[in-house]
Motif scaffolding. Structure first.
Motif, mmCIF file in Angstrom:
data_model
loop_
_atom_site.group_PDB
_atom_site.id
_atom_site.type_symbol
_atom_site.label_atom_id
_atom_site.label_comp_id
_atom_site.label_asym_id
_atom_site.label_seq_id
_atom_site.Cartn_x
_atom_site.Cartn_y
_atom_site.Cartn_z
ATOM 1 N N GLU A 52 0.825 -1.202 0.000
ATOM 2 C CA GLU A 52 0.000 0.000 0.000
ATOM 3 C C GLU A 52 0.863 1.258 0.000
ATOM 4 O O GLU A 52 0.565 2.236 -0.680
ATOM 5 C CB GLU A 52 -0.953 0.012 1.208
ATOM 6 C CG GLU A 52 -2.044 -1.037 1.146
ATOM 7 C CD GLU A 52 -1.601 -2.432 1.600
ATOM 8 O OE1 GLU A 52 -0.484 -2.578 2.160
ATOM 9 O OE2 GLU A 52 -2.360 -3.385 1.349
ATOM 10 N N GLN A 53 1.963 1.238 0.752
ATOM 11 C CA GLN A 53 2.871 2.384 0.798
ATOM 12 C C GLN A 53 3.552 2.588 -0.550
ATOM 13 O O GLN A 53 3.670 3.723 -1.020
ATOM 14 C CB GLN A 53 3.927 2.188 1.885
ATOM 15 C CG GLN A 53 3.395 2.293 3.297
ATOM 16 C CD GLN A 53 4.435 1.882 4.320
ATOM 17 O OE1 GLN A 53 5.163 0.894 4.138
ATOM 18 N NE2 GLN A 53 4.515 2.639 5.412
ATOM 19 N N ILE A 54 3.978 1.509 -1.158
ATOM 20 C CA ILE A 54 4.630 1.610 -2.469
ATOM 21 C C ILE A 54 3.648 2.134 -3.498
ATOM 22 O O ILE A 54 3.978 3.019 -4.296
ATOM 23 C CB ILE A 54 5.211 0.249 -2.897
ATOM 24 C CG1 ILE A 54 6.360 -0.136 -1.961
ATOM 25 C CG2 ILE A 54 5.689 0.289 -4.344
ATOM 26 C CD1 ILE A 54 6.866 -1.557 -2.147
ATOM 27 N N LEU A 55 2.411 1.632 -3.471
ATOM 28 C CA LEU A 55 1.389 2.096 -4.401
ATOM 29 C C LEU A 55 1.091 3.575 -4.187
ATOM 30 O O LEU A 55 1.004 4.349 -5.140
ATOM 31 C CB LEU A 55 0.117 1.258 -4.264
ATOM 32 C CG LEU A 55 -1.024 1.622 -5.188
ATOM 33 C CD1 LEU A 55 -0.614 1.482 -6.645
ATOM 34 C CD2 LEU A 55 -2.246 0.757 -4.888
#
Length: 64
Positions: A52-55
């Motif tokens: 989710e953080q990477i996205l």
């Protein structure tokens, strides 16, 4: 191109071409960023970021 200029979406063909170039550059920046993250992950074996953080970071880069 002619239809988009005639429909007043763009003022001229050159404006349309310039917009396409800007979009392509922006997309290439995101592709390069993703590739660098993948290479870093491959070299380190893991990442501390969640998917989710990477996205979210990828979307922020794409929007800004």
């Amino acid at each position: 191109m002619k239809d988009q200029v005639n429909s007043k979406e763009y003022a001229s063909k050159s404006e349309l071409v310039n917009d396409l170039i800007r979009q392509a550059r922006k997309q290439q920046i995101q592709i390069d960023w993703i590739n660098s993250k993948l290479k870093k992950a491959e070299n380190s074996g893991f990442t501390n970021q969640s998917k989710e953080q990477i996205l979210a970071e990828s979307k922020a880069l794409n929007n800004g």
